[in-house]
Scaffold this active site. Structure first.
Site, PDB file in Angstrom:
ATOM      1  N   LYS A 194      70.432 -92.378   5.029  1.00  0.00           N
ATOM      2  CA  LYS A 194      70.883 -91.130   4.395  1.00  0.00           C
ATOM      3  C   LYS A 194      69.717 -90.196   4.100  1.00  0.00           C
ATOM      4  CE  LYS A 194      74.965 -93.227   2.336  1.00  0.00           C
ATOM      5  NZ  LYS A 194      76.146 -92.793   3.084  1.00  0.00           N
ATOM      6  N   HIS A 227      81.467 -95.204  -5.630  1.00  0.00           N
ATOM      7  CA  HIS A 227      81.755 -95.624  -4.250  1.00  0.00           C
ATOM      8  C   HIS A 227      82.262 -97.075  -4.304  1.00  0.00           C
ATOM      9  CE1 HIS A 227      80.610 -96.970  -0.156  1.00  0.00           C
ATOM     10  NE2 HIS A 227      80.663 -95.703   0.179  1.00  0.00           N
ATOM     11  N   GLN A 275      73.198 -91.079  -2.751  1.00  0.00           N
ATOM     12  CA  GLN A 275      73.394 -89.637  -2.515  1.00  0.00           C
ATOM     13  C   GLN A 275      72.385 -88.764  -3.252  1.00  0.00           C
ATOM     14  OE1 GLN A 275      75.355 -88.417  -0.277  1.00  0.00           O
ATOM     15  NE2 GLN A 275      76.589 -90.218   0.193  1.00  0.00           N
ATOM     16  N   ASP A 295      72.896 -96.133  -8.490  1.00  0.00           N
ATOM     17  CA  ASP A 295      73.168 -96.041  -7.063  1.00  0.00           C
ATOM     18  C   ASP A 295      72.627 -94.684  -6.594  1.00  0.00           C
ATOM     19  OD1 ASP A 295      74.225 -95.462  -4.603  1.00  0.00           O
ATOM     20  OD2 ASP A 295      76.292 -96.013  -5.108  1.00  0.00           O
ATOM     21  N   CYS A 345      85.600 -93.639   0.614  1.00  0.00           N
ATOM     22  CA  CYS A 345      85.280 -94.919  -0.054  1.00  0.00           C
ATOM     23  C   CYS A 345      85.266 -94.766  -1.564  1.00  0.00           C
ATOM     24  CB  CYS A 345      83.944 -95.489   0.423  1.00  0.00           C
ATOM     25  SG  CYS A 345      83.924 -95.912   2.139  1.00  0.00           S
TER      26      CYS A 345
HETATM   27  N1  PMP Z   1      77.057 -95.406  -2.755  1.00  0.00           N
HETATM   28  C1  PMP Z   1      77.273 -94.124  -2.474  1.00  0.00           C
HETATM   29  C2  PMP Z   1      77.354 -93.128  -3.596  1.00  0.00           C
HETATM   30  C3  PMP Z   1      77.417 -93.715  -1.147  1.00  0.00           C
HETATM   31  O1  PMP Z   1      77.648 -92.439  -0.860  1.00  0.00           O
HETATM   32  C4  PMP Z   1      77.326 -94.690  -0.114  1.00  0.00           C
HETATM   33  C5  PMP Z   1      77.481 -94.304   1.349  1.00  0.00           C
HETATM   34  N2  PMP Z   1      78.602 -93.548   1.646  1.00  0.00           N
HETATM   35  C6  PMP Z   1      77.089 -96.005  -0.465  1.00  0.00           C
HETATM   36  C7  PMP Z   1      76.963 -96.330  -1.790  1.00  0.00           C
HETATM   37  C8  PMP Z   1      76.973 -97.085   0.559  1.00  0.00           C
HETATM   38  O2  PMP Z   1      75.844 -96.886   1.361  1.00  0.00           O
HETATM   39  P1  PMP Z   1      75.591 -97.743   2.667  1.00  0.00           P
HETATM   40  O3  PMP Z   1      76.850 -97.661   3.472  1.00  0.00           O
HETATM   41  O4  PMP Z   1      74.427 -97.100   3.330  1.00  0.00           O
HETATM   42  O5  PMP Z   1      75.304 -99.135   2.215  1.00  0.00           O
END
Ligand code: PMP
Length: 404
Positions: free
Chosen positions: A225, A122, A202, A199, A363
């Site tokens: 999430k 991401h 997910q 990270d 993203c």
């Molecule tokens: N890493 C991953 C793999 C994600 O899916 C996301 C959220 N789409 C994020 C980081 C960022 O999370 P947040 O927007 O809650 O900070």
């Protein structure tokens, strides 16, 4: 028994309609819906406890502090950290990664030192490091993947040099659903004298995570999430490592003594929690963790696995279907394109049928470049997703396909 109807009753939003159609919410990878107990916690704490934490001698402040710190213990237990000193509350995964990128780079890295990430990260796990790369001249290396969306572990091993300081990878890809073999990835990092950040944005909503079992040095995730409120996240870090990192932000809470000449910093975890924390949010977050724990993370994982197997098999029956991410080990994310229908058109038309999916690059633009596409349609499942909703998605896709 997994009583899906009873579970769904806990989520009032699932009863609403959009464009006169029942809502079919398949955008859980972006954020999950909240059970009543989480929303009630927010309302009740504002109505009956609200007071700033840590600084007050009065009753309400102490009660709010107790709730806030009890939530830290709930998080500790949930991921099996050794101590609450290892649980730092942040605004979310993004802030947790930025915190590590900034403080770890300050403490451990010099020009030319290397960080390994993967092709399926991401943006938050790419750009945070690029910002440090610009400031301090550190170098980013990227683990490639095969066409099924699995990281190439042999290639990963080859990336290490005596300058590698940290490996930072997603536990589960938000686009491909690949469940990366993070235990092995961490072991390899340690064998080369590097640290590892995982990270967990997910993974945490979908599987049991034990940070000690993984031996992760850092593990980060977001409350929203996993059925909790927005604006709260966690940075887990091994205590001895966090002790060595400088603070990320300055302000109240994170200090011991301040004079104009010199400031000494508070102990863990407060050293990294400058300013008033979202103590209302942390209590609600703990409610969310209690909620999923009562259902059982293994039960949730089994329910979602059944859905992904069913959905994948049925989606493949649709002519022109291309699924991105076919790893052996895969979580509740399905990214796809149908024929040459633009992902945005597919998403917009599904929306008119009441089906909420996400479209675009999610993203993860470098991953889109690797796949040679601009974006996908992404359906992501949650603990309340039903087979009937997947059937509705399938017939929706087929309807859109026939329109083109
Ligand atoms: N890493 C991953 C793999 C994600 O899916 C996301 C959220 N789409 C994020 C980081 C960022 O999370 P947040 O927007 O809650 O900070």
């Amino acid at each position: 028994m997994y009583d899906i109807n009873k579970i769904r009753e806990d989520f009032p939003i699932l009863l609403r309609t959009v464009y006169g159609k029942p809502l079919i919410y398949l955008d859980n990878g972006a954020t999950t819906q909240k059970p009543k107990c989480v929303v009630d916690s927010i309302v009740n704490e504002y109505y009956s406890v609200n007071s700033n934490v840590h600084r007050g001698v009065h009753f309400l402040s102490q009660q709010a502090t107790n709730l806030h710190e009890a939530s830290r213990e709930t998080v500790r237990k949930f991921i099996n950290a050794r101590s609450t000193s290892e649980i730092i509350f942040t605004r979310g995964t993004t802030e947790s990664i930025n915190l590590v990128a900034s403080s770890f780079t300050d403490a451990f890295m010099k020009e030319g030192d290397e960080v390994i990430i993967s092709v399926m990260e991401h943006h938050s796990n790419i750009v945070s490091w690029q910002l440090q790369a610009e400031k301090k001249g550190i170098v980013l290396k990227v683990i490639p993947m095969n066409d099924k969306g699995e990281l190439l572990l042999d290639e990963y091993e080859k990336l290490f040099t005596d300058k590698t300081r940290l490996v930072s990878v997603a536990h589960v890809s938000n686009v491909l659903g690949t469940i990366n073999p993070v235990k092995r990835i961490i072991e390899t990092a340690h064998a080369h004298g590097a640290y590892a950040l995982i990270d967990g944005a997910q993974s945490i909503p979908h599987m049991k995570v034990d940070v000690q079992e993984l031996d992760a040095d850092f593990y980060v995730f977001s409350a929203h999430k996993i059925y909790g409120p927005t604006g709260i996240g966690v940075l887990y870090g091994k205590e001895e490592l966090l002790e060595k990192l400088p603070p990320y932000q300055g302000g109240g809470e994170m200090i011991q003594n301040v004079s104009f000449e010199k400031t000494t910093f508070n102990e863990l975890p407060f050293k990294f929690e400058a300013g008033t924390p979202d103590y209302i949010g942390t209590t609600a977050f703990a409610c969310a963790l209690d909620y999923v724990s009562a259902i059982g993370m293994d039960n949730i994982a089994a329910h979602e696995h059944e859905l992904i197997v069913y959905a994948t098999q049925r989606l493949k029956e649709i002519p022109g279907m291309r699924i991105f991410g076919e790893a052996e080990n895969k979580g509740g994310v399905i990214s796809f394109l149908v024929g040459d229908i633009h992902h945005f058109d597919m998403g917009t038309l599904l929306d008119r049928l009441g089906i909420a999916v996400r479209t675009g690059h999610h993203c993860a633009e470098p991953l889109m470049h690797r796949l040679g596409i601009e974006g996908t349609v992404r359906a992501t499942f949650g603990l309340y997703t039903t087979r009937e909703e997947i059937d509705a998605l399938l017939s929706g896709i087929d309807r859109v396909r026939k329109m083109f």
